[in-house]
Design a protein around this motif. Structure first.
Motif, PDB file in Angstrom:
ATOM      1  N   LEU A 109      20.746  -7.123   1.224  1.00  0.00           N
ATOM      2  CA  LEU A 109      19.760  -6.354   1.322  1.00  0.00           C
ATOM      3  C   LEU A 109      18.437  -7.200   1.405  1.00  0.00           C
ATOM      4  CD1 LEU A 109      18.281  -3.418   0.418  1.00  0.00           C
ATOM      5  CD2 LEU A 109      17.794  -4.522  -1.842  1.00  0.00           C
ATOM      6  N   TYR A 110      17.691  -6.738   2.401  1.00  0.00           N
ATOM      7  CA  TYR A 110      16.355  -7.197   2.888  1.00  0.00           C
ATOM      8  C   TYR A 110      15.268  -6.698   2.222  1.00  0.00           C
ATOM      9  CZ  TYR A 110      18.867 -10.288   6.104  1.00  0.00           C
ATOM     10  OH  TYR A 110      19.766 -11.110   6.729  1.00  0.00           O
ATOM     11  N   TYR A 111      14.475  -7.031   1.466  1.00  0.00           N
ATOM     12  CA  TYR A 111      13.106  -6.530   1.102  1.00  0.00           C
ATOM     13  C   TYR A 111      11.881  -7.418   1.099  1.00  0.00           C
ATOM     14  CZ  TYR A 111      14.164  -9.336  -2.876  1.00  0.00           C
ATOM     15  OH  TYR A 111      14.239 -10.397  -3.915  1.00  0.00           O
ATOM     16  N   GLN A 112      10.669  -6.656   0.924  1.00  0.00           N
ATOM     17  CA  GLN A 112       9.479  -7.192   0.660  1.00  0.00           C
ATOM     18  C   GLN A 112       8.535  -6.345   0.133  1.00  0.00           C
ATOM     19  OE1 GLN A 112       8.317  -8.266   4.873  1.00  0.00           O
ATOM     20  NE2 GLN A 112       6.537  -6.836   4.475  1.00  0.00           N
ATOM     21  N   ALA A 113       7.339  -6.920  -0.466  1.00  0.00           N
ATOM     22  CA  ALA A 113       6.279  -6.264  -0.867  1.00  0.00           C
ATOM     23  C   ALA A 113       5.326  -5.999   0.514  1.00  0.00           C
ATOM     24  CB  ALA A 113       5.163  -7.258  -1.841  1.00  0.00           C
ATOM     25  N   ILE A 114       4.583  -5.129   0.570  1.00  0.00           N
ATOM     26  CA  ILE A 114       3.858  -4.491   1.828  1.00  0.00           C
ATOM     27  C   ILE A 114       3.243  -6.114   2.580  1.00  0.00           C
ATOM     28  CG2 ILE A 114       1.714  -3.737   2.555  1.00  0.00           C
ATOM     29  CD1 ILE A 114       2.428  -1.073   1.589  1.00  0.00           C
ATOM     30  N   PRO A 115       2.347  -6.906   1.863  1.00  0.00           N
ATOM     31  CA  PRO A 115       2.133  -8.114   2.538  1.00  0.00           C
ATOM     32  C   PRO A 115       3.304  -9.168   2.582  1.00  0.00           C
ATOM     33  CG  PRO A 115       1.134  -8.205   0.505  1.00  0.00           C
ATOM     34  CD  PRO A 115       2.036  -6.926   0.322  1.00  0.00           C
ATOM     35  N   GLY A 116       4.280  -9.008   2.486  1.00  0.00           N
ATOM     36  CA  GLY A 116       5.362 -10.056   2.287  1.00  0.00           C
ATOM     37  C   GLY A 116       5.242 -10.896   1.302  1.00  0.00           C
ATOM     38  N   PRO A 117       6.466 -12.122   1.145  1.00  0.00           N
ATOM     39  CA  PRO A 117       7.106 -12.479   2.268  1.00  0.00           C
ATOM     40  C   PRO A 117       8.591 -11.532   2.185  1.00  0.00           C
ATOM     41  CG  PRO A 117       7.535 -13.724   0.292  1.00  0.00           C
ATOM     42  CD  PRO A 117       6.398 -12.752  -0.091  1.00  0.00           C
ATOM     43  N   LEU A 118       9.187 -11.753   3.152  1.00  0.00           N
ATOM     44  CA  LEU A 118      10.652 -11.268   3.511  1.00  0.00           C
ATOM     45  C   LEU A 118      11.431 -11.916   2.704  1.00  0.00           C
ATOM     46  CD1 LEU A 118      12.374  -8.765   4.792  1.00  0.00           C
ATOM     47  CD2 LEU A 118      13.022 -10.684   6.625  1.00  0.00           C
ATOM     48  N   ALA A 119      12.449 -11.307   1.891  1.00  0.00           N
ATOM     49  CA  ALA A 119      13.423 -11.782   0.941  1.00  0.00           C
ATOM     50  C   ALA A 119      14.624 -11.058   1.154  1.00  0.00           C
ATOM     51  CB  ALA A 119      12.753 -11.532  -0.564  1.00  0.00           C
ATOM     52  N   ARG A 120      15.807 -11.614   0.425  1.00  0.00           N
ATOM     53  CA  ARG A 120      17.015 -11.022   0.578  1.00  0.00           C
ATOM     54  C   ARG A 120      17.771 -11.482  -0.708  1.00  0.00           C
ATOM     55  NH1 ARG A 120      20.565 -13.982   5.298  1.00  0.00           N
ATOM     56  NH2 ARG A 120      20.981 -16.224   4.026  1.00  0.00           N
ATOM     57  N   ILE A 121      18.851 -10.451  -0.691  1.00  0.00           N
ATOM     58  CA  ILE A 121      19.863 -10.673  -1.742  1.00  0.00           C
ATOM     59  C   ILE A 121      21.150 -10.116  -1.675  1.00  0.00           C
ATOM     60  CG2 ILE A 121      19.245  -8.615  -3.056  1.00  0.00           C
ATOM     61  CD1 ILE A 121      19.722 -10.263  -5.716  1.00  0.00           C
ATOM     62  N   GLU A 122      22.377 -10.916  -2.015  1.00  0.00           N
ATOM     63  CA  GLU A 122      23.599 -10.205  -1.385  1.00  0.00           C
ATOM     64  C   GLU A 122      23.886  -9.039  -2.547  1.00  0.00           C
ATOM     65  OE1 GLU A 122      27.191 -12.746  -0.814  1.00  0.00           O
ATOM     66  OE2 GLU A 122      25.830 -14.491  -1.453  1.00  0.00           O
TER      67      GLU A 122
ATOM     68  N   GLU B 204      16.471 -14.443  -2.558  1.00  0.00           N
ATOM     69  CA  GLU B 204      15.963 -15.939  -1.789  1.00  0.00           C
ATOM     70  C   GLU B 204      15.036 -15.320  -0.839  1.00  0.00           C
ATOM     71  OE1 GLU B 204      19.449 -16.453   1.220  1.00  0.00           O
ATOM     72  OE2 GLU B 204      20.089 -16.974  -0.595  1.00  0.00           O
ATOM     73  N   LYS B 205      13.815 -16.110  -0.574  1.00  0.00           N
ATOM     74  CA  LYS B 205      12.941 -16.051   0.458  1.00  0.00           C
ATOM     75  C   LYS B 205      13.613 -16.263   1.899  1.00  0.00           C
ATOM     76  CE  LYS B 205       8.406 -17.583   1.882  1.00  0.00           C
ATOM     77  NZ  LYS B 205       7.161 -18.490   1.408  1.00  0.00           N
ATOM     78  N   VAL B 206      13.130 -15.390   2.643  1.00  0.00           N
ATOM     79  CA  VAL B 206      13.647 -15.589   4.171  1.00  0.00           C
ATOM     80  C   VAL B 206      12.702 -16.123   5.024  1.00  0.00           C
ATOM     81  CG1 VAL B 206      14.306 -14.147   6.213  1.00  0.00           C
ATOM     82  CG2 VAL B 206      15.270 -13.564   3.891  1.00  0.00           C
ATOM     83  N   ARG B 207      11.430 -15.283   5.036  1.00  0.00           N
ATOM     84  CA  ARG B 207      10.297 -16.155   5.770  1.00  0.00           C
ATOM     85  C   ARG B 207       8.918 -15.251   5.371  1.00  0.00           C
ATOM     86  NH1 ARG B 207       9.716 -16.435  11.001  1.00  0.00           N
ATOM     87  NH2 ARG B 207       7.551 -15.954  10.736  1.00  0.00           N
ATOM     88  N   GLU B 208       7.823 -15.924   5.595  1.00  0.00           N
ATOM     89  CA  GLU B 208       6.542 -15.143   5.316  1.00  0.00           C
ATOM     90  C   GLU B 208       6.469 -14.247   6.379  1.00  0.00           C
ATOM     91  OE1 GLU B 208       4.393 -15.805   3.162  1.00  0.00           O
ATOM     92  OE2 GLU B 208       5.139 -17.356   2.236  1.00  0.00           O
ATOM     93  N   THR B 209       5.798 -13.158   6.070  1.00  0.00           N
ATOM     94  CA  THR B 209       5.473 -11.918   7.071  1.00  0.00           C
ATOM     95  C   THR B 209       4.110 -11.623   7.198  1.00  0.00           C
ATOM     96  OG1 THR B 209       6.354 -10.620   5.332  1.00  0.00           O
ATOM     97  CG2 THR B 209       8.038 -11.012   7.170  1.00  0.00           C
TER      98      THR B 209
END
Length: 376
Positions: free
Chosen positions: A242-255, A274-279
């Protein structure tokens, strides 16, 4: 020089105001040229924040950002809004909250081909509004008959006093629902009806910075910065992440295996995010069959693609893409509703609306397919 307490308070308030105003804008170069690939496919006399398209090209829209009460969920037919599933569901009744829409915020055709509608159960995020008992619900509607098949009504402790159930994605027997009102994620077992919360106020759930659109900071009616935590979400095509984020980021994920196990404590689940990247400030997202995430950049009127390896490319940038919200992937196209949310009083400190009506829906032909995990 002596100052009264009242004068000192006024001086401090003025200094604080000046500091906020100094950060109200960012240097942004907006696009001037229109992209000839964009197709305008529908318009609306009401502000919409999400659309979904059935396999036989029926178009539905959520109207949560519109001013005033009334129509919340509509089928769009020849640019006309028809209440769906009927007028009664679109007329709030405080005496029967479970069978009337309070504040529809999201909708989508699910993997079963029917319409799923997320009623937030609250009027706003960060506004002090409280969740209405019986108002927060995920409603499952047959497209063949227009009848409500099921309704999952959320109650405490899943539903918190400030909950605003925002958006939903599916993964087999489970649905994941973002709650930026209480800042967390709701997991729903669609078979049992049981629901639970995870990632509440996690460092990757909360908002870390303001939201900007067209270079301007979003401001609530009371003058505070508009802040929105865990908001967008997408499930990978294999159902693993599952990928998710707050509106201003960052993009995160969890199994998702950690989300789906109701026996795990919230603290244990939180360890695996875990963090994926800044968005960037994002109005809405979508995912394709290859696992590419499409995220609107409301600050530059563009759509960016985040590949599974984290690489980012710009798919389209166009002056007409004013606050693209919840997008939709069909076979060969990306659908983009221009919601113009940043032009409404709710995000401009209560200033009069500058929304240009009718609002538009655009489609961009692309060699993509929807994720079968999400919808057919």
């Amino acid at each position: 020089m002596k100052h009264s307490l009242k004068t000192l308070v006024a001086m401090i308030a003025l200094a604080s105001s000046a500091q906020v105003l100094a950060q109200d804008t960012l240097p942004v170069t907006l696009p001037m040229q229109q992209d000839s690939r964009l197709e305008q496919v529908a318009t609306s006399p009401r502000v919409w924040n999400g659309i979904t398209v059935s396999h036989d090209n029926r178009l539905f829209a959520s109207l949560t950002q519109s001013e005033g009460a009334g129509l919340q969920l509509a089928e769009v037919i020849n640019n006309q809004l028809k209440a769906f599933p009927d007028e009664s569901w679109n007329q709030w009744n405080a005496n029967d909250p479970e069978h009337h829409f309070y504040h529809v915020n999201a909708l989508r055709i699910g993997p079963d081909g029917n319409l799923w509608v997320m009623d937030s159960g609250n009027k706003g995020i960060g506004t002090g509004d409280q969740a209405v008992p019986g108002g927060a619900k995920l409603v499952h509607i047959s497209l063949a008959t227009g009848k409500v098949l099921n309704s999952y009504v959320f109650k405490a402790p899943t539903l918190q006093p400030t909950s605003y159930l925002d958006d939903v994605r599916f993964n087999g027997d489970f649905a994941y629902i973002t709650d930026p009102g209480a800042v967390g994620l709701v997991v729903l077992n669609l078979k049992s009806g049981k629901s639970w919360r995870v990632l509440d106020n996690h460092p990757l759930s909360i908002d870390h910075q303001p939201i900007y659109a067209d270079g301007k900071k979003l401001i609530l009616r009371d003058g505070r910065e508009k802040r929105v935590g865990l908001d967008q979400l997408e499930v990978s095509p294999d159902g693993k992440w599952l990928y998710y984020q707050a509106i201003p980021g960052p993009l995160a994920r969890i199994e998702t295996r950690y989300l789906n196990d109701s026996a795990l404590s919230a603290a244990e689940v939180a360890k695996h995010a875990e963090k994926v990247r800044e968005t960037w400030s994002t109005g809405g997202t979508a995912i394709d069959a290859e696992g590419n995430i499409y995220a609107s950049d409301i600050n530059t009127r563009s759509i960016k693609r985040i590949a599974p390896d984290g690489k980012v490319t710009t798919v389209v940038q166009d002056p007409r893409l004013v606050w693209i919200d919840a997008m939709w992937v069909s076979d060969g196209a990306l659908w983009m509703p221009s919601g113009q949310i940043n032009r409404t009083p709710a995000t401009t400190g209560g200033k009069p609306s500058t929304v240009e009506y009718p609002v538009k829906l655009y489609r961009l032909p692309l060699p993509i397919k929807p994720s079968p995990r999400d919808h057919q």
